[in-house]
Design a protein around this motif. Structure first.
Motif, PDB file in Angstrom:
ATOM      1  N   THR A  48       0.841  -1.205   0.000  1.00  0.00           N
ATOM      2  CA  THR A  48       0.000   0.000   0.000  1.00  0.00           C
ATOM      3  C   THR A  48       0.872   1.250   0.000  1.00  0.00           C
ATOM      4  OG1 THR A  48      -0.249   0.010   2.421  1.00  0.00           O
ATOM      5  CG2 THR A  48      -1.949  -1.141   1.150  1.00  0.00           C
ATOM      6  N   LEU A  49       1.978   1.205   0.719  1.00  0.00           N
ATOM      7  CA  LEU A  49       2.911   2.341   0.709  1.00  0.00           C
ATOM      8  C   LEU A  49       3.550   2.511  -0.669  1.00  0.00           C
ATOM      9  CD1 LEU A  49       4.616   1.771   4.170  1.00  0.00           C
ATOM     10  CD2 LEU A  49       3.006   3.606   3.570  1.00  0.00           C
ATOM     11  N   LEU A  50       3.882   1.397  -1.314  1.00  0.00           N
ATOM     12  CA  LEU A  50       4.474   1.450  -2.651  1.00  0.00           C
ATOM     13  C   LEU A  50       3.500   2.070  -3.653  1.00  0.00           C
ATOM     14  CD1 LEU A  50       6.780   0.763  -4.606  1.00  0.00           C
ATOM     15  CD2 LEU A  50       5.725  -1.502  -4.882  1.00  0.00           C
ATOM     16  N   ALA A  51       2.235   1.673  -3.587  1.00  0.00           N
ATOM     17  CA  ALA A  51       1.232   2.242  -4.497  1.00  0.00           C
ATOM     18  C   ALA A  51       1.091   3.748  -4.268  1.00  0.00           C
ATOM     19  CB  ALA A  51      -0.107   1.535  -4.309  1.00  0.00           C
ATOM     20  N   GLU A  52       1.082   4.154  -3.021  1.00  0.00           N
ATOM     21  CA  GLU A  52       0.984   5.587  -2.707  1.00  0.00           C
ATOM     22  C   GLU A  52       2.212   6.335  -3.230  1.00  0.00           C
ATOM     23  OE1 GLU A  52       0.492   8.574   1.159  1.00  0.00           O
ATOM     24  OE2 GLU A  52       0.368   6.398   1.455  1.00  0.00           O
ATOM     25  N   PHE A  53       3.398   5.775  -3.002  1.00  0.00           N
ATOM     26  CA  PHE A  53       4.646   6.360  -3.500  1.00  0.00           C
ATOM     27  C   PHE A  53       4.581   6.514  -5.020  1.00  0.00           C
ATOM     28  CE2 PHE A  53       9.104   5.841  -4.918  1.00  0.00           C
ATOM     29  CZ  PHE A  53       9.744   6.804  -4.145  1.00  0.00           C
ATOM     30  N   HIS A  54       4.070   5.486  -5.695  1.00  0.00           N
ATOM     31  CA  HIS A  54       3.940   5.509  -7.157  1.00  0.00           C
ATOM     32  C   HIS A  54       2.971   6.612  -7.604  1.00  0.00           C
ATOM     33  CE1 HIS A  54       3.645   4.035 -11.258  1.00  0.00           C
ATOM     34  NE2 HIS A  54       2.322   4.070 -11.125  1.00  0.00           N
ATOM     35  N   HIS A  55       1.807   6.678  -6.964  1.00  0.00           N
ATOM     36  CA  HIS A  55       0.804   7.685  -7.348  1.00  0.00           C
ATOM     37  C   HIS A  55       1.292   9.111  -7.121  1.00  0.00           C
ATOM     38  CE1 HIS A  55      -2.161   4.756  -8.381  1.00  0.00           C
ATOM     39  NE2 HIS A  55      -2.287   4.282  -7.144  1.00  0.00           N
ATOM     40  N   LYS A  56       2.167   9.280  -6.170  1.00  0.00           N
ATOM     41  CA  LYS A  56       2.715  10.613  -5.885  1.00  0.00           C
ATOM     42  C   LYS A  56       4.012  10.873  -6.653  1.00  0.00           C
ATOM     43  CE  LYS A  56       0.580  11.101  -1.383  1.00  0.00           C
ATOM     44  NZ  LYS A  56       0.753  11.303   0.066  1.00  0.00           N
ATOM     45  N   GLU A  69      12.071   0.788 -11.098  1.00  0.00           N
ATOM     46  CA  GLU A  69      13.535   0.910 -11.080  1.00  0.00           C
ATOM     47  C   GLU A  69      14.022   1.361  -9.714  1.00  0.00           C
ATOM     48  OE1 GLU A  69      15.390   3.187 -14.154  1.00  0.00           O
ATOM     49  OE2 GLU A  69      14.529   1.959 -15.748  1.00  0.00           O
ATOM     50  N   TRP A  70      13.327   2.347  -9.137  1.00  0.00           N
ATOM     51  CA  TRP A  70      13.697   2.819  -7.807  1.00  0.00           C
ATOM     52  C   TRP A  70      13.591   1.687  -6.785  1.00  0.00           C
ATOM     53  CZ3 TRP A  70      10.609   2.743  -3.476  1.00  0.00           C
ATOM     54  CH2 TRP A  70      11.185   3.331  -2.329  1.00  0.00           C
ATOM     55  N   LEU A  71      12.460   0.934  -6.819  1.00  0.00           N
ATOM     56  CA  LEU A  71      12.244  -0.152  -5.860  1.00  0.00           C
ATOM     57  C   LEU A  71      13.315  -1.230  -6.001  1.00  0.00           C
ATOM     58  CD1 LEU A  71      10.433  -1.366  -3.638  1.00  0.00           C
ATOM     59  CD2 LEU A  71       9.164  -2.519  -5.480  1.00  0.00           C
TER      60      LEU A  71
END
Length: 169
Positions: A48-56, A69-71
C-alpha cells in the motif's frame, strides 16, 4: 461391525489424532505459521505504501526513470520482480476482498501476485475462495488456465466481429 448410531471409526481416529495444544511442537508450528501470517500482513502494508509512493511520483527526484527501477535499487531485487510487486500493489487497489485477506495475513504475496493477474471485481470472490483453499502452485496453474481461456474467448469474439463486418457502397 459397528452398531448403528455408534462412533464412526474415521471420526474417532481424527479426534485421537487431533493436535494437543500443550504439545511443544504443535505450539512451535503455530508460532511459525502466525509469524508468516504477520509477515504477509506487513508485506501488504509495504505494497500500500508502494502504491501511494507511485501515485505521488515519489521516484521522480531519485534519478530513476520509474517506481519499479527505484524499488529494485532500494530493496535490492531484480527489476522484473520490482515490476511485479508494483503491478500487484496497484491491482490490489481495485480488489477490496483480496486486499482485506492479505491485510489480515490470510494470503501470501505469492498467492496475491497470481490472483491479481486475472482477478476483477466481478470474479474476485470466486478466485479468492480458490486461493484460500489451495496451494500457491495450484493457484498459479489455475491462473495460467484462466488466462488461456480468456485469450481464447477474446480471439473467438474477434473472429465473430470480423465475420459480422459488412461493407456496402
Amino acid at each position: 461391525g459397528e452398531p448403528a448410531g455408534g462412533p464412526h471409526p474415521i471420526a474417532e481416529a481424527r479426534s485421537e489424532d487431533a493436535p494437543d495444544p500443550e504439545d511443544a511442537l504443535y505450539v512451535l508450528g503455530e508460532q511459525c505459521a502466525q509469524a508468516y501470517m504477520q509477515a504477509d500482513a506487513l508485506h501488504y502494508r509495504a505494497m500500500t505504501l508502494l502504491a501511494e509512493f507511485h501515485h505521488k511520483d515519489g521516484w521522480q527526484d531519485t534519478g530513476f526513470s520509474s517506481t519499479a527501477e527505484w524499488l529494485a535499487w532500494r530493496i535490492g531485487i531484480r527489476l522484473g520482480a520490482a515490476r511485479e510487486r508494483l503491478r500487484t500493489a496497484l491491482a490490489l487497489e481495485k480488489l477490496p476482498e483480496t486486499s482485506e485477506a492479505m491485510k489480515n495475513g490470510e494470503l501470501s504475496f505469492t498467492k496475491d501476485r497470481a490472483l491479481t493477474r486475472v482477478a476483477t471485481p466481478d470474479n474476485e470472490a470466486t478466485l479468492l475462495d480458490f486461493a484460500r483453499a489451495g496451494s500457491a502452485a495450484c493457484l498459479e496453474r489455475m491462473v495460467r488456465g484462466w488466462k488461456t481461456m480468456d485469450r481464447k474467448s477474446e480471439v473467438t469474439a474477434e473472429q465473430i466481429r470480423h465475420r459480422s463486418r459488412r461493407f456496402s457502397a
